[in-house]
Write an enzyme that holds these catalytic residues in place. Structure first.
Site, PDB file in Angstrom:
ATOM      1  N   LYS A 180       0.880  -1.179   0.000  1.00 50.85           N
ATOM      2  CA  LYS A 180       0.000   0.000   0.000  1.00 50.85           C
ATOM      3  C   LYS A 180       0.911   1.221   0.000  1.00 50.85           C
ATOM      4  CE  LYS A 180      -1.751   2.961   1.979  1.00 50.85           C
ATOM      5  NZ  LYS A 180      -1.507   4.360   1.580  1.00 50.85           N
ATOM      6  N   GLU A 256       9.592   1.338  10.624  1.00 52.13           N
ATOM      7  CA  GLU A 256      10.683   2.282  10.308  1.00 52.13           C
ATOM      8  C   GLU A 256      10.072   3.674  10.378  1.00 52.13           C
ATOM      9  OE1 GLU A 256      13.731   1.743   9.899  1.00 52.13           O
ATOM     10  OE2 GLU A 256      13.937  -0.326   9.242  1.00 52.13           O
ATOM     11  N   CYS A 290      14.281  10.357   6.366  1.00 52.63           N
ATOM     12  CA  CYS A 290      14.162  10.074   7.799  1.00 52.63           C
ATOM     13  C   CYS A 290      15.528  10.049   8.485  1.00 52.63           C
ATOM     14  CB  CYS A 290      13.445   8.751   7.989  1.00 52.63           C
ATOM     15  SG  CYS A 290      14.204   7.449   7.019  1.00 52.63           S
TER      16      CYS A 290
HETATM   17  P1  NAD Z   1       2.693   8.783   7.025  1.00 51.31           P
HETATM   18  O1  NAD Z   1       2.905   8.109   8.319  1.00 51.31           O
HETATM   19  O2  NAD Z   1       1.719   9.894   6.945  1.00 51.31           O
HETATM   20  O3  NAD Z   1       2.200   7.728   5.919  1.00 51.31           O
HETATM   21  C1  NAD Z   1       2.946   6.565   5.634  1.00 51.31           C
HETATM   22  C2  NAD Z   1       2.021   5.540   5.002  1.00 51.31           C
HETATM   23  O4  NAD Z   1       1.056   5.115   5.963  1.00 51.31           O
HETATM   24  C3  NAD Z   1       1.228   6.039   3.803  1.00 51.31           C
HETATM   25  O5  NAD Z   1       1.169   5.012   2.836  1.00 51.31           O
HETATM   26  C4  NAD Z   1      -0.150   6.291   4.409  1.00 51.31           C
HETATM   27  O6  NAD Z   1      -1.197   6.208   3.454  1.00 51.31           O
HETATM   28  C5  NAD Z   1      -0.243   5.156   5.406  1.00 51.31           C
HETATM   29  N1  NAD Z   1      -1.193   5.350   6.506  1.00 51.31           N
HETATM   30  C6  NAD Z   1      -1.693   6.505   7.010  1.00 51.31           C
HETATM   31  N2  NAD Z   1      -2.479   6.251   8.062  1.00 51.31           N
HETATM   32  C7  NAD Z   1      -2.490   4.915   8.248  1.00 51.31           C
HETATM   33  C8  NAD Z   1      -3.077   4.044   9.200  1.00 51.31           C
HETATM   34  N3  NAD Z   1      -3.842   4.502  10.194  1.00 51.31           N
HETATM   35  N4  NAD Z   1      -2.837   2.722   9.101  1.00 51.31           N
HETATM   36  C9  NAD Z   1      -2.044   2.231   8.130  1.00 51.31           C
HETATM   37  N5  NAD Z   1      -1.449   3.015   7.194  1.00 51.31           N
HETATM   38  C10 NAD Z   1      -1.664   4.344   7.261  1.00 51.31           C
HETATM   39  O7  NAD Z   1       4.133   9.227   6.533  1.00 51.31           O
HETATM   40  P2  NAD Z   1       4.500  10.082   5.232  1.00 51.31           P
HETATM   41  O8  NAD Z   1       4.109  11.497   5.478  1.00 51.31           O
HETATM   42  O9  NAD Z   1       4.006   9.387   4.013  1.00 51.31           O
HETATM   43  O10 NAD Z   1       6.109   9.951   5.238  1.00 51.31           O
HETATM   44  C11 NAD Z   1       6.936  10.768   6.010  1.00 51.31           C
HETATM   45  C12 NAD Z   1       7.333  10.073   7.287  1.00 51.31           C
HETATM   46  O11 NAD Z   1       7.936   8.814   6.998  1.00 51.31           O
HETATM   47  C13 NAD Z   1       8.372  10.836   8.077  1.00 51.31           C
HETATM   48  O12 NAD Z   1       8.024  10.829   9.443  1.00 51.31           O
HETATM   49  C14 NAD Z   1       9.652  10.026   7.868  1.00 51.31           C
HETATM   50  O13 NAD Z   1      10.599  10.151   8.887  1.00 51.31           O
HETATM   51  C15 NAD Z   1       9.124   8.659   7.773  1.00 51.31           C
HETATM   52  N6  NAD Z   1      10.089   7.796   7.074  1.00 51.31           N
HETATM   53  C16 NAD Z   1      10.793   6.872   7.802  1.00 51.31           C
HETATM   54  C17 NAD Z   1      11.736   6.086   7.174  1.00 51.31           C
HETATM   55  C18 NAD Z   1      12.523   5.073   7.922  1.00 51.31           C
HETATM   56  O14 NAD Z   1      13.037   4.147   7.297  1.00 51.31           O
HETATM   57  N7  NAD Z   1      12.682   5.177   9.239  1.00 51.31           N
HETATM   58  C19 NAD Z   1      11.953   6.226   5.811  1.00 51.31           C
HETATM   59  C20 NAD Z   1      11.235   7.188   5.109  1.00 51.31           C
HETATM   60  C21 NAD Z   1      10.283   7.957   5.753  1.00 51.31           C
END
Ligand code: NAD
Length: 485
Positions: A180, A256, A290
């Site tokens: 997803k 992550e 991140c």
């Molecule tokens: P987000 O948490 O808003 O969304 C991530 C994913 O989760 C999307 O596909 C979203 O549709 C889905 N999602 C949203 N609500 C959900 C729920 N309740 N249940 C299941 N899935 C749900 O993050 P974002 O804004 O897309 O990405 C940025 C964030 O990702 C930053 O905080 C960044 O640090 C983090 N990130 C972490 C890593 C890592 O490896 N540690 C890598 C890249 C990004």
């Protein structure tokens, strides 16, 4: 490329149930690139069913050589489409062109070969020999087997890297997958789905990709009892929800999450050179990583020297067109993200900080979501700007009073994802690297990012590891078998 407006479900590229679509934008121009399938709960339900059936009723999970072959096919097919994928990634993600030759595209494709090799060379069976624990002479083995159906949920910032760093190891392990992707970058995943569906022998149901504008359908992967593992990358706030929702069905959860990593410069380092590197890191992909180091910890006596060097590096980098091969800092992903970053810039001023450079959206672009590289000074580590993840090209410089103080400040964070230390003395740098509580550390410019290196966080940065053998093992179960002899 065909299929970008479709989802991959049970081996076929199909429109969303109900036929809905949503737009994907170019963040550098604000132009609509086209539409993606707007998947629904029905699509996720069918995709999970297909993944479950493929896992339970085929030899996929046990045929290591076949899986390795499919992953190599996927690698070769992606390489043959690399030019199209590159242009798509620059347009949809706003990724600077230079980054597509590393983590935004070419490196994660290459890492599929590492995953394929691992499927073949991994020690699936360990012989523990004979013993007579309760009077019955027995020979014991430990076997590793695939964990089952994986629900993979990913963000938009490095879509190929994160999608493929989940698909490669999960498929190599023998799992089946429902991916997803984030709604901001649906085409990156749809393109991989189209290539997998049409140019590999991956059996139906083994890989499913469901794009949707609705975040809530991701939650179905956490709650559905047919899913065994949730592999999530995204924000810490969403990660907590995923973990809570997965508790009801006792799923294995791999997270992550976010970071606020420290770049530590010790007083015997080349302070100007290291500070320039810190500025470069903070601006890479407009700070939307991140693991990017977003706090620059400088020795107090040499603070001004470090700030001057970071300022001039940021001003030289600027916020530029991602199409230009020399660009490091492109646009941020969306108007919403730009507005969020601007909120943090206002907060920096309210908290008493000032800008050594930057501090606003870029005046040199009349379209697109560009923020000028920004260096904040005058705040300490207790400020919100120093504690919260901004996900923009914003670096906060903070003075420290020696190695122990630098480690104290680095560790005074809810997060623990990454970090860097620079010193003229390697042993001193290593001592700091060992005491910072993070999943990765760079010493004097060393690069840890690679398919064979485990990546992940301590504390609020996550649970588990992605990539490396440790990441592969997240997708395995352990079974002990004893036979009476
Ligand atoms: P987000 O948490 O808003 O969304 C991530 C994913 O989760 C999307 O596909 C979203 O549709 C889905 N999602 C949203 N609500 C959900 C729920 N309740 N249940 C299941 N899935 C749900 O993050 P974002 O804004 O897309 O990405 C940025 C964030 O990702 C930053 O905080 C960044 O640090 C983090 N990130 C972490 C890593 C890592 O490896 N540690 C890598 C890249 C990004």
């Amino acid at each position: 490329m065909e299929g970008l407006d479709r989802n991959l479900i049970d081996g076929k590229m199909v429109p969303a149930a109900g036929g809905g679509t949503f737009e994907t934008l170019n963040p550098a121009t604000e132009e609509v690139l086209g539409v993606a399938a707007d998947g629904t709960a029905e699509d996720v339900d069918v995709a999970i069913g297909a993944a479950r059936t493929a896992f339970d009723t085929t030899t996929w999970s046990r045929d290591h050589a076949f899986r390795a072959r499919c992953l190599r096919q996927l690698h070769d097919a992606l390489v043959s489409h690399a030019d199209e994928l590159r242009e798509l990634t620059i347009a949809e993600v706003g990724a600077p062109r230079f980054l597509t030759s590393i983590a935004q595209l070419d490196s994660p494709i290459e890492d599929l070969l590492w995953a394929a090799d691992l499927a073949e060379r991994y020690e699936w069976r360990t012989d523990l020999g004979e013993a007579t624990p309760v009077g019955i002479r027995s020979r014991r083995w430990v076997e590793k087997e695939a964990a089952g159906v994986v629900g993979a949920i990913t963000p938009w910032n490095f879509p190929h890297q994160i999608n493929l760093a989940k698909l490669g190891p999960a498929l190599a392990a023998g799992c089946t997958v429902v991916l997803k992707p984030a709604p901001d970058t649906p085409w990156a995943a749809a393109a991989v789905a189209q290539i997998a569906a049409t140019e590999t022998d991956l059996p139906p149901g083994v890989l499913n990709v469901v794009n949707s504008s609705d975040h809530a359908i991701g939650a179905m992967l956490s709650s559905d009892p047919r899913v065994d593992v949730v592999s999530f990358t995204g924000s810490t706030a969403t990660g907590k929800k995923v973990m809570a929702a997965s508790a009801e069905t006792l799923k294995r959860v791999f997270l992550e999450l976010g970071g606020k990593s420290a770049f530590i410069v010790l007083d015997d380092a080349d302070v100007a050179g290291a500070s320039g590197m810190a500025a470069f890191a903070a601006c890479t992909h407009a700070g939307q990583g991140c693991a990017i180091t977003t706090r620059l910890l400088l020795p107090r006596a040499r603070f001004d020297e470090g700030v001057a060097a970071a300022t001039s590096a940021m001003e030289a980098l600027g916020a530029k067109d991602p199409q230009d091969p020399g660009t490091i800092c492109g646009p941020v992903i969306s108007a919403r993200q730009r507005d969020r970053i601007e909120g943090y810039l206002r907060l920096a001023s309210e908290e008493g900080g000032t800008f050594a450079t930057g501090g606003s959206r870029s005046a040199t672009h009349d379209r697109g979501f560009f923020i000028d590289p920004t260096l904040v000074v005058g705040l300490d580590n207790s400020s919100r700007v120093a504690r919260e993840e901004i996900f923009g090209p914003v670096l906060v410089a903070i003075p420290h009073d020696g190695d122990d103080d630098a480690v104290r400040i680095a560790n005074d964070s809810p997060y623990g994802l990454s970090g860097a230390v620079h010193s003229g003395d390697s042993e001193r740098a290593w001592a700091v690297a060992r005491t910072v509580r993070t999943g990765t550390m760079s010493v004097n410019g060393g690069v840890w990012y690679s398919g064979d290196v485990p990546f992940g966080g301590y504390k609020a940065s996550g649970i588990g590891r992605e990539m490396g053998v440790q990441g592969f093992e997240e997708y395995l179960e352990t079974k002990a078998i004893a036979e009476a002899v």
